[in-house]
Motif scaffolding. Sequence first.
Motif, short mmCIF file in Angstrom:
data_model
loop_
_atom_site.label_atom_id
_atom_site.label_comp_id
_atom_site.label_asym_id
_atom_site.label_seq_id
_atom_site.Cartn_x
_atom_site.Cartn_y
_atom_site.Cartn_z
N LEU A 111 49.31 43.31 43.10
CA LEU A 111 48.20 42.53 42.60
C LEU A 111 46.83 42.84 42.20
CD1 LEU A 111 48.73 39.55 45.41
CD2 LEU A 111 48.56 39.53 42.99
N ALA A 112 46.47 44.03 43.07
CA ALA A 112 45.04 44.39 42.74
C ALA A 112 45.01 45.52 41.57
CB ALA A 112 44.88 45.50 44.13
N LEU A 113 46.05 46.17 41.03
CA LEU A 113 46.40 46.60 39.94
C LEU A 113 46.32 45.67 38.46
CD1 LEU A 113 48.78 49.47 40.83
CD2 LEU A 113 46.14 49.67 40.44
N LEU A 114 46.96 44.51 38.82
CA LEU A 114 47.23 43.79 37.59
C LEU A 114 45.79 43.01 37.67
CD1 LEU A 114 50.63 41.78 38.54
CD2 LEU A 114 50.08 43.36 36.74
N ARG A 115 45.03 42.76 38.52
CA ARG A 115 43.70 41.90 38.22
C ARG A 115 42.88 42.92 37.36
NH1 ARG A 115 40.06 39.31 43.00
NH2 ARG A 115 41.59 37.43 42.48
N ASN A 139 53.18 33.93 43.46
CA ASN A 139 52.55 32.71 44.24
C ASN A 139 50.98 32.81 44.10
OD1 ASN A 139 54.87 31.52 45.15
ND2 ASN A 139 55.07 32.62 47.16
N PHE A 140 50.35 33.85 44.11
CA PHE A 140 48.99 34.09 43.93
C PHE A 140 48.74 33.78 42.70
CE2 PHE A 140 45.08 36.68 43.70
CZ PHE A 140 44.30 36.13 44.79
N LEU A 141 49.32 34.24 41.42
CA LEU A 141 48.91 34.05 40.21
C LEU A 141 49.57 32.70 39.65
CD1 LEU A 141 49.46 37.47 38.83
CD2 LEU A 141 47.35 36.74 39.98
N SER A 142 50.22 32.13 40.44
CA SER A 142 50.91 30.88 39.94
C SER A 142 51.79 31.00 38.75
CB SER A 142 49.82 29.56 39.60
OG SER A 142 49.02 29.33 40.87
N GLY A 143 52.44 32.26 38.83
CA GLY A 143 53.21 32.33 37.78
C GLY A 143 53.42 33.80 37.38
N MET A 192 46.37 39.56 50.56
CA MET A 192 47.06 40.81 50.54
C MET A 192 47.58 40.98 52.13
SD MET A 192 44.86 43.01 47.98
CE MET A 192 45.75 44.36 48.32
N VAL A 193 46.88 40.82 53.02
CA VAL A 193 47.13 41.31 54.50
C VAL A 193 47.87 40.04 55.27
CG1 VAL A 193 45.06 42.63 54.64
CG2 VAL A 193 44.88 40.30 55.35
N GLY A 194 47.86 38.85 54.58
CA GLY A 194 48.61 37.67 55.21
C GLY A 194 49.70 37.27 54.51
N MET A 195 50.07 37.54 53.41
CA MET A 195 51.04 37.11 52.63
C MET A 195 52.62 37.65 53.41
SD MET A 195 50.89 39.65 49.41
CE MET A 195 51.64 41.54 49.40
N PRO A 196 53.64 37.08 52.86
CA PRO A 196 54.95 37.41 53.66
C PRO A 196 55.24 38.67 53.16
CG PRO A 196 55.08 35.18 52.54
CD PRO A 196 53.83 35.74 52.14
N ARG A 197 55.79 39.58 53.91
CA ARG A 197 56.25 40.96 53.88
C ARG A 197 57.46 41.57 54.33
NH1 ARG A 197 51.40 43.93 57.01
NH2 ARG A 197 50.08 42.38 56.09
N GLU A 198 58.08 42.07 53.40
CA GLU A 198 59.43 42.87 53.74
C GLU A 198 59.18 44.28 54.20
OE1 GLU A 198 63.65 42.76 54.58
OE2 GLU A 198 62.23 41.20 53.67
N ALA A 199 58.18 44.97 53.54
CA ALA A 199 57.81 46.34 53.77
C ALA A 199 56.22 46.21 54.14
CB ALA A 199 58.22 47.00 52.71
#
Length: 299
Positions: free
Chosen positions: A120-124, A151-155, A78-85
């Motif tokens: 991501l956290a909510l979906l998990r 990318n994290f969930l592979s789909g 979450m803290v290292g992924m690409p970000r626009e915002a």
Amino acid sequence: MVNLSGVRTGPLEVGERVTLIDPKGRRKSVVLREGAVWHTTKGAVSHDELIGGPEGVTVRSVGGTEYLVLRPLMSEYMVGMPREAAVIYPKDAAQIIMWADIFPGARVLEAGVGSGALSLALLRVIGPEGRLYSYERRQQFADVARRNVENFLSGEHPAWDLTVGDLAEVIADEPVDRAILDMLAPWECINTVGEQLIPGGVICCYVATTTQLGRVMDTFRAHGGFTEPTATETTVRDWHAEGLAIRPGHGTSAHTGFLVFSRRLAPGVSAPVRKRRPAPGAYGPDYQGPRPLNMPESR
């Protein structure tokens, strides 16, 4: 294949993201590719040495430096992924999940997707039986968020609906159990979201400044259809402990934002008038909300 939790076990595979940690604790995120090489100032590391092996091992570069190899945790991603915002950091996401009482199968509204960290956290948590209705005004932010989640969930996650547009104009006419607003002016959408939030449902607003904090809380009170709001701020402080050298660490994560929580009342029910005495000058002459007991009339 979609991995709905994002958690992987077994041997490392081509296309997986791994974290390499050097002896000083510095981290590098690498996507494994067959035949690829990761070049460092301490020498190269071949991806083929990692593919097919377990995580939790060490690999030695050509220059002799050892690196610990691990799959990244979701909080690290979450803290290292690409970000626009800007993202909602793990410490705040954890508070939202707990105090907003997000549960498996929940129907959740999220306004302001940013780069997809909270999504991501909510979906998990909600899993495939739940539903996450995410709204983002800017297409470029939505595109980055979608890539990060997939990318994290592979789909694609089957429970995620991501809509681009202004919340007040594109909100789905579907009841939701929980709502999280991460936007510049969440007070403008409280009435709209309140119409979709079930009685007893929890709403959380994430804001960065004290000015926003006060505006949100007063809007909940003026609306009348919500419980008295509560506000929190979370600080996380690392500690160094080695022998007799025990002290606060240098990695303190201080202010990132305020979280305001409230619950929806049943239709036609108004919140009870607060009984505590307000501080002198707490409410200006233009305040339009309900007056606490013992609050003098403005002149």
